[in-house]
Design a protein around this motif. Structure first.
Motif, PDB file in Angstrom:
ATOM      1  N   ASP A 173       0.824  -1.214   0.000  1.00  0.00           N
ATOM      2  CA  ASP A 173       0.000   0.000   0.000  1.00  0.00           C
ATOM      3  C   ASP A 173       0.853   1.257   0.000  1.00  0.00           C
ATOM      4  OD1 ASP A 173      -2.113  -1.751   0.146  1.00  0.00           O
ATOM      5  OD2 ASP A 173      -2.480  -1.440   2.279  1.00  0.00           O
ATOM      6  N   GLY A 174       1.982   1.195  -0.721  1.00  0.00           N
ATOM      7  CA  GLY A 174       2.819   2.382  -0.880  1.00  0.00           C
ATOM      8  C   GLY A 174       3.786   2.658   0.248  1.00  0.00           C
ATOM      9  N   LYS A 175       3.909   1.760   1.216  1.00  0.00           N
ATOM     10  CA  LYS A 175       4.871   1.978   2.299  1.00  0.00           C
ATOM     11  C   LYS A 175       5.365   0.634   2.830  1.00  0.00           C
ATOM     12  CE  LYS A 175       1.134   2.638   5.693  1.00  0.00           C
ATOM     13  NZ  LYS A 175       0.597   3.569   6.715  1.00  0.00           N
ATOM     14  N   PRO A 176       6.450   0.651   3.597  1.00  0.00           N
ATOM     15  CA  PRO A 176       6.974  -0.618   4.123  1.00  0.00           C
ATOM     16  C   PRO A 176       5.995  -1.267   5.093  1.00  0.00           C
ATOM     17  CG  PRO A 176       8.593   1.156   4.321  1.00  0.00           C
ATOM     18  CD  PRO A 176       7.299   1.791   3.956  1.00  0.00           C
ATOM     19  N   CYS A 177       5.989  -2.597   5.075  1.00  0.00           N
ATOM     20  CA  CYS A 177       5.216  -3.372   6.049  1.00  0.00           C
ATOM     21  C   CYS A 177       6.119  -4.477   6.573  1.00  0.00           C
ATOM     22  CB  CYS A 177       3.952  -3.944   5.413  1.00  0.00           C
ATOM     23  SG  CYS A 177       2.970  -4.983   6.539  1.00  0.00           S
ATOM     24  N   TYR A 178       6.476  -4.384   7.841  1.00  0.00           N
ATOM     25  CA  TYR A 178       7.398  -5.351   8.441  1.00  0.00           C
ATOM     26  C   TYR A 178       6.623  -6.409   9.212  1.00  0.00           C
ATOM     27  CZ  TYR A 178      10.553  -7.390  11.863  1.00  0.00           C
ATOM     28  OH  TYR A 178      11.239  -8.285  12.653  1.00  0.00           O
ATOM     29  N   PHE A 179       6.809  -7.669   8.821  1.00  0.00           N
ATOM     30  CA  PHE A 179       6.244  -8.814   9.536  1.00  0.00           C
ATOM     31  C   PHE A 179       7.402  -9.530  10.216  1.00  0.00           C
ATOM     32  CE2 PHE A 179       4.491 -12.867  10.490  1.00  0.00           C
ATOM     33  CZ  PHE A 179       3.108 -12.715  10.548  1.00  0.00           C
ATOM     34  N   CYS A 180       7.373  -9.614  11.537  1.00  0.00           N
ATOM     35  CA  CYS A 180       8.496 -10.150  12.299  1.00  0.00           C
ATOM     36  C   CYS A 180       8.676 -11.640  12.057  1.00  0.00           C
ATOM     37  CB  CYS A 180       8.277  -9.890  13.788  1.00  0.00           C
ATOM     38  SG  CYS A 180       9.657 -10.427  14.821  1.00  0.00           S
ATOM     39  N   GLY A 181       9.864 -12.036  11.631  1.00  0.00           N
ATOM     40  CA  GLY A 181      10.208 -13.433  11.425  1.00  0.00           C
ATOM     41  C   GLY A 181      10.864 -14.019  12.662  1.00  0.00           C
ATOM     42  N   PRO A 182      11.025 -15.345  12.712  1.00  0.00           N
ATOM     43  CA  PRO A 182      11.543 -16.008  13.926  1.00  0.00           C
ATOM     44  C   PRO A 182      12.990 -15.670  14.257  1.00  0.00           C
ATOM     45  CG  PRO A 182      11.347 -17.566  12.108  1.00  0.00           C
ATOM     46  CD  PRO A 182      10.671 -16.311  11.658  1.00  0.00           C
ATOM     47  N   TYR A 183      13.766 -15.224  13.279  1.00  0.00           N
ATOM     48  CA  TYR A 183      15.181 -14.942  13.527  1.00  0.00           C
ATOM     49  C   TYR A 183      15.504 -13.451  13.452  1.00  0.00           C
ATOM     50  CZ  TYR A 183      15.168 -19.930  12.490  1.00  0.00           C
ATOM     51  OH  TYR A 183      14.880 -21.264  12.481  1.00  0.00           O
ATOM     52  N   ASP A 184      14.481 -12.617  13.417  1.00  0.00           N
ATOM     53  CA  ASP A 184      14.688 -11.176  13.307  1.00  0.00           C
ATOM     54  C   ASP A 184      15.002 -10.548  14.666  1.00  0.00           C
ATOM     55  OD1 ASP A 184      14.131 -11.336  10.625  1.00  0.00           O
ATOM     56  OD2 ASP A 184      12.076 -10.584  10.792  1.00  0.00           O
ATOM     57  N   LEU A 201      13.775   1.475  10.553  1.00  0.00           N
ATOM     58  CA  LEU A 201      12.650   2.030   9.795  1.00  0.00           C
ATOM     59  C   LEU A 201      12.304   3.436  10.284  1.00  0.00           C
ATOM     60  CD1 LEU A 201      10.370  -1.118   9.518  1.00  0.00           C
ATOM     61  CD2 LEU A 201      11.411   0.113   7.608  1.00  0.00           C
ATOM     62  N   THR A 202      12.286   3.625  11.590  1.00  0.00           N
ATOM     63  CA  THR A 202      11.968   4.944  12.139  1.00  0.00           C
ATOM     64  C   THR A 202      12.983   5.983  11.707  1.00  0.00           C
ATOM     65  OG1 THR A 202      10.910   3.918  14.074  1.00  0.00           O
ATOM     66  CG2 THR A 202      11.560   6.233  14.274  1.00  0.00           C
ATOM     67  N   GLU A 203      14.253   5.602  11.705  1.00  0.00           N
ATOM     68  CA  GLU A 203      15.309   6.539  11.319  1.00  0.00           C
ATOM     69  C   GLU A 203      15.263   6.887   9.836  1.00  0.00           C
ATOM     70  OE1 GLU A 203      18.807   4.488  12.501  1.00  0.00           O
ATOM     71  OE2 GLU A 203      18.706   5.152  14.608  1.00  0.00           O
ATOM     72  N   ASN A 204      14.838   5.932   8.991  1.00  0.00           N
ATOM     73  CA  ASN A 204      14.923   6.143   7.549  1.00  0.00           C
ATOM     74  C   ASN A 204      13.628   6.590   6.886  1.00  0.00           C
ATOM     75  OD1 ASN A 204      17.746   5.199   6.437  1.00  0.00           O
ATOM     76  ND2 ASN A 204      17.216   3.759   8.061  1.00  0.00           N
ATOM     77  N   VAL A 205      12.476   6.203   7.430  1.00  0.00           N
ATOM     78  CA  VAL A 205      11.214   6.642   6.809  1.00  0.00           C
ATOM     79  C   VAL A 205      10.332   7.424   7.756  1.00  0.00           C
ATOM     80  CG1 VAL A 205      11.252   4.697   5.219  1.00  0.00           C
ATOM     81  CG2 VAL A 205       9.977   4.490   7.345  1.00  0.00           C
ATOM     82  N   GLY A 206      10.651   7.393   9.046  1.00  0.00           N
ATOM     83  CA  GLY A 206       9.895   8.188   9.997  1.00  0.00           C
ATOM     84  C   GLY A 206       8.774   7.412  10.662  1.00  0.00           C
TER      85      GLY A 206
END
Length: 235
Positions: free
Chosen positions: A196-207, A216-221
């Motif tokens: 939908d025009g922006k990043p969407c982070y889904f947490c994986g088991p090794y993240d 993400l906060t530092e780079n896209v706000g």
């Protein structure tokens, strides 16, 4: 070290002299000679990777959901994120290395956020083992895998990497081993990533979710990306 001295080391190395023998001959420390030899070997390997002739293409595969997202129905998604397989793709590029021998590289892509999460290969298979490998590789997806062109495979991998780098995420370190297998991409057909025009982070088991959210906060706000972490979601 001066270029002339590095060339002297290279010339002596072609005579099969050891680093210790070269160091004694040139009045250098063994560690200095060894460092130059390693650097020259890396440069030669990179040059070989850029100029080596690739095996002919056999076929390329990707999970059906990624085909629908990028090529069949490239429109914004409004579905709820339910599992980690959403926003993920496995691209497989297979080349023929002789009679009954195939060489394979796989590229695990998070095209919503993190980019190239993993890559394996080049690996060699017989044609019989290869069929089993493809079947196993795509068992985690509901949709059947589909064949795509090499140009589509290149566009997917490089578009996803480029998108993720803009968010602050580098491709998996093993990409240096599998990159040449893709061949040179001409940059045509670049694909839109994100959800939908922006990043969407889904947490994986090794993240490391705290680190990823900080990046993400530092780079896209703050507020300019979505995420799902252990049942908690923000959209």
């Amino acid at each position: 070290m001066e270029p002339e001295r590095k060339q002297e080391i290279a010339n002596l190395r072609t005579l099969n002299l050891t680093p210790k023998q070269i160091a004694r001959k040139l009045g250098l420390r063994v560690s200095e000679v060894s460092a130059v030899i390693r650097a020259q070997a890396e440069e030669n390997a990179l040059a070989h990777g850029k100029t080596a002739t690739l095996d002919p293409l056999f076929e390329c595969w990707v999970n059906g959901g990624a085909v629908e997202h990028f090529f069949d129905n490239p429109t914004p998604s409004t579905t709820i994120v339910e599992d980690e397989s959403q926003g993920m793709a496995i691209v497989t590029v297979t080349r023929k290395a002789g009679h009954n021998r195939l060489v394979v590289c796989t590229y695990l892509l998070d095209y919503w956020c993190l980019g190239l999460k993993d890559t394996i290969g080049p690996r060699k298979f017989s044609t019989q083992d290869y069929a089993y490998f493809i079947d196993q590789a795509y068992q985690g997806f509901e949709e059947q895998p589909q064949k795509i062109s090499l140009e589509q495979a290149q566009a997917m991998v490089y578009s996803v990497i480029d998108y993720a780098e803009g968010l602050g995420f580098k491709p998996h370190r093993d990409f240096q081993n599998s990159k040449a297998h893709l061949g040179e991409w001409d940059g045509q057909g670049k694909l839109d990533c994100g959800r939908d025009g922006k990043p969407c982070y889904f947490c994986g088991p090794y993240d490391d979710p705290k680190k990823i959210l900080k990046t993400l906060t530092e780079n896209v706000g703050e507020g300019n990306f979505d995420y799902v972490i252990e049942g908690e979601s923000y959209r």
